[in-house]
Design a protein around this motif. Structure first.
Motif, PDB file in Angstrom:
ATOM      1  N   VAL A  47     -10.390  -3.005   6.917  1.00 12.41           N
ATOM      2  CA  VAL A  47      -9.947  -2.010   5.945  1.00 12.41           C
ATOM      3  C   VAL A  47      -9.496  -2.698   4.666  1.00 12.41           C
ATOM      4  N   SER A  48      -9.398  -1.904   3.603  1.00  9.26           N
ATOM      5  CA  SER A  48      -9.042  -2.471   2.302  1.00  9.26           C
ATOM      6  C   SER A  48      -8.243  -1.464   1.490  1.00  9.26           C
ATOM      7  N   GLY A  49      -7.533  -1.997   0.475  1.00 11.32           N
ATOM      8  CA  GLY A  49      -6.792  -1.135  -0.431  1.00 11.32           C
ATOM      9  C   GLY A  49      -5.815  -0.228   0.296  1.00 11.32           C
ATOM     10  N   PRO A  50      -5.735   1.042  -0.098  1.00 11.81           N
ATOM     11  CA  PRO A  50      -4.803   1.980   0.544  1.00 11.81           C
ATOM     12  C   PRO A  50      -5.048   2.175   2.036  1.00 11.81           C
ATOM     13  N   GLY A  67      -7.879  -7.176  -6.620  1.00 11.07           N
ATOM     14  CA  GLY A  67      -6.468  -6.943  -6.337  1.00 11.07           C
ATOM     15  C   GLY A  67      -6.200  -6.144  -5.085  1.00 11.07           C
ATOM     16  N   ASP A  68      -7.245  -5.629  -4.440  1.00  7.12           N
ATOM     17  CA  ASP A  68      -7.058  -4.899  -3.179  1.00  7.12           C
ATOM     18  C   ASP A  68      -6.663  -5.863  -2.066  1.00  7.12           C
ATOM     19  N   LEU A  69      -5.811  -5.399  -1.176  1.00  8.55           N
ATOM     20  CA  LEU A  69      -5.608  -6.104   0.086  1.00  8.55           C
ATOM     21  C   LEU A  69      -6.799  -5.854   1.001  1.00  8.55           C
ATOM     22  N   VAL A  70      -7.190  -6.871   1.736  1.00  6.10           N
ATOM     23  CA  VAL A  70      -8.245  -6.764   2.743  1.00  6.10           C
ATOM     24  C   VAL A  70      -7.642  -7.176   4.082  1.00  6.10           C
ATOM     25  N   LEU A  71      -7.640  -6.262   5.038  1.00  7.54           N
ATOM     26  CA  LEU A  71      -7.081  -6.522   6.366  1.00  7.54           C
ATOM     27  C   LEU A  71      -8.230  -6.613   7.358  1.00  7.54           C
ATOM     28  N   ALA A  72      -8.384  -7.778   7.965  1.00  4.27           N
ATOM     29  CA  ALA A  72      -9.403  -7.999   9.008  1.00  4.27           C
ATOM     30  C   ALA A  72      -8.684  -8.366  10.302  1.00  4.27           C
ATOM     31  N   ASP A  73      -8.755  -7.484  11.264  1.00  7.69           N
ATOM     32  CA  ASP A  73      -8.144  -7.702  12.583  1.00  7.69           C
ATOM     33  C   ASP A  73      -9.211  -7.419  13.612  1.00  7.69           C
ATOM     34  N   PHE A  74      -9.792  -8.472  14.182  1.00  5.66           N
ATOM     35  CA  PHE A  74     -10.952  -8.273  15.041  1.00  5.66           C
ATOM     36  C   PHE A  74     -10.861  -9.115  16.314  1.00  5.66           C
ATOM     37  N   SER A  75     -11.584  -8.652  17.314  1.00  6.68           N
ATOM     38  CA  SER A  75     -11.746  -9.397  18.552  1.00  6.68           C
ATOM     39  C   SER A  75     -13.161  -9.946  18.624  1.00  6.68           C
ATOM     40  N   GLU A 178       1.573  -9.953  16.759  1.00  5.67           N
ATOM     41  CA  GLU A 178       0.947  -9.449  15.535  1.00  5.67           C
ATOM     42  C   GLU A 178       1.856  -8.515  14.733  1.00  5.67           C
ATOM     43  N   PRO A 179       2.869  -9.052  14.093  1.00  6.66           N
ATOM     44  CA  PRO A 179       3.727  -8.215  13.248  1.00  6.66           C
ATOM     45  C   PRO A 179       3.017  -7.771  11.978  1.00  6.66           C
ATOM     46  N   GLY A 180       3.487  -6.653  11.423  1.00  6.56           N
ATOM     47  CA  GLY A 180       2.906  -6.152  10.188  1.00  6.56           C
ATOM     48  C   GLY A 180       3.909  -5.353   9.385  1.00  6.56           C
ATOM     49  N   GLN A 181       3.517  -5.014   8.192  1.00 11.38           N
ATOM     50  CA  GLN A 181       4.309  -4.171   7.300  1.00 11.38           C
ATOM     51  C   GLN A 181       3.382  -3.133   6.677  1.00 11.38           C
ATOM     52  N   TYR A 182       3.803  -1.860   6.750  1.00 15.98           N
ATOM     53  CA  TYR A 182       2.964  -0.761   6.286  1.00 15.98           C
ATOM     54  C   TYR A 182       3.825   0.188   5.455  1.00 15.98           C
ATOM     55  N   ILE A 183       3.581   0.202   4.142  1.00 14.61           N
ATOM     56  CA  ILE A 183       4.393   0.997   3.224  1.00 14.61           C
ATOM     57  C   ILE A 183       3.463   1.819   2.347  1.00 14.61           C
ATOM     58  N   LYS A 184       3.537   3.123   2.448  1.00  8.17           N
ATOM     59  CA  LYS A 184       2.689   4.005   1.663  1.00  8.17           C
ATOM     60  C   LYS A 184       2.870   3.737   0.165  1.00  8.17           C
ATOM     61  N   GLY A 185       1.753   3.570  -0.509  1.00  8.82           N
ATOM     62  CA  GLY A 185       1.786   3.359  -1.940  1.00  8.82           C
ATOM     63  C   GLY A 185       2.129   1.951  -2.368  1.00  8.82           C
ATOM     64  N   VAL A 186       2.390   1.077  -1.405  1.00  6.29           N
ATOM     65  CA  VAL A 186       2.792  -0.300  -1.736  1.00  6.29           C
ATOM     66  C   VAL A 186       1.830  -1.318  -1.131  1.00  6.29           C
ATOM     67  N   ALA A 187       1.734  -1.337   0.190  1.00  6.95           N
ATOM     68  CA  ALA A 187       0.911  -2.357   0.857  1.00  6.95           C
ATOM     69  C   ALA A 187       0.817  -2.051   2.346  1.00  6.95           C
ATOM     70  N   GLY A 188      -0.179  -2.665   2.967  1.00  6.44           N
ATOM     71  CA  GLY A 188      -0.291  -2.696   4.424  1.00  6.44           C
ATOM     72  C   GLY A 188      -0.873  -4.030   4.819  1.00  6.44           C
ATOM     73  N   MET A 189      -0.243  -4.694   5.771  1.00 11.93           N
ATOM     74  CA  MET A 189      -0.718  -6.036   6.143  1.00 11.93           C
ATOM     75  C   MET A 189      -0.324  -6.359   7.585  1.00 11.93           C
ATOM     76  N   ARG A 190      -1.103  -7.238   8.186  1.00 12.23           N
ATOM     77  CA  ARG A 190      -0.830  -7.672   9.561  1.00 12.23           C
ATOM     78  C   ARG A 190      -1.361  -9.098   9.725  1.00 12.23           C
ATOM     79  N   PHE A 191      -0.629  -9.886  10.511  1.00  9.40           N
ATOM     80  CA  PHE A 191      -1.001 -11.279  10.774  1.00  9.40           C
ATOM     81  C   PHE A 191      -0.833 -11.543  12.264  1.00  9.40           C
ATOM     82  N   GLU A 192      -1.697 -12.388  12.831  1.00  3.09           N
ATOM     83  CA  GLU A 192      -1.733 -12.494  14.293  1.00  3.09           C
ATOM     84  C   GLU A 192      -2.149 -13.881  14.751  1.00  3.09           C
ATOM     85  N   ARG A 193      -1.481 -14.314  15.812  1.00  4.66           N
ATOM     86  CA  ARG A 193      -1.845 -15.533  16.525  1.00  4.66           C
ATOM     87  C   ARG A 193      -2.012 -15.219  18.011  1.00  4.66           C
TER      88      ARG A 193
END
Length: 216
Positions: A47-50, A67-75, A178-193
């Motif tokens: 997913v990307s952007g909003p 400037g869009d965020l790109v979130l790639a979370d895959f198996s 896999e913690p993340g932060q999801y804020i409407k109108g601001v950003a959404g992101m996740r990171f995982e090990r």
């Protein structure tokens, strides 16, 4: 693990404004298959952007803008077994100060989960360590997902890193944090090990870059 790492590296290096989310999926798919050296299965969130603010979803024909965020979370599934890999980065630009603050908080939360996880530790305590890390930075309200889960022949597999979990970690478990932060109108992101649980802690198994700045 190697195939997943290569897939994330390809996304970081090659995704650029004007590509669609489906383009990102196909880019990662090719990289993963070549790295695996055999038939592998790829699935997950692209997913990307909003759309990042909604935690995840399958890829669409949405065009990624500068400037869009790109979130790639895959198996990646090879021989029935899987790893699970997440990273979020800014496409074609530098992160904003707020995006970098949220990123730093996510990395701190991963570290807190790592330090809490070991053989015999209740999973709810590992989840609490992740959430408490966000709480200390007044960001707990933006973490609306689970802290992690087991990995194996299924996804997700037990043990489950959630507040209501009755599971206990056992040496030999494979888990994802896999913690993340999801804020409407601001950003959404996740990171995982991904980790192997041992008697006295965890061994990190996945080594892809957890990096919000793709231009470094």
């Amino acid at each position: 693990m190697h195939a997943g790492e290569v897939g994330q590296a390809a996304a970081m290096k090659q995704v650029e404004p004007g590509m669609t989310e489906m383009d990102v999926f196909w880019l990662v798919e090719e990289a993963v298959q070549r790295a695996a050296g055999r038939q592998a299965r790829l699935y997950g969130d692209f997913v990307s952007g909003p759309r990042c603010e909604n935690v995840g979803g399958p890829p669409t024909d949405r065009v990624i803008e500068k400037g869009d965020l790109v979130l790639a979370d895959f198996s990646v599934v090879v021989g029935g077994y899987r790893g699970d890999f997440a990273n979020t980065f800014v496409c074609g630009a530098k992160p904003t100060d707020e995006q970098r603050r949220l990123y730093d908080a996510c990395i701190d939360a991963i570290t807190a989960g790592e330090e809490a996880a070991r053989d015999g530790r209740p999973c709810r305590e590992v989840d609490a360590a992740v959430r408490n890390s966000f709480e200390r930075q007044h960001l707990a309200q933006n973490f609306t997902s689970h802290s992690g889960h087991g990995l194996g022949l299924g996804h997700p597999d037990p043990p489950y890193l959630v507040p209501e979990s009755t599971d206990t970690l056992v040496s030999g478990d494979i888990i994802a944090i896999e913690p993340g932060q999801y804020i409407k109108g601001v950003a959404g992101m996740r990171f995982e090990r991904n980790y192997l649980v041992t008697d006295d802690g965890v061994e990190c198994l996945s080594h892809h870059a957890l990096q919000i700045d793709a231009t470094l």
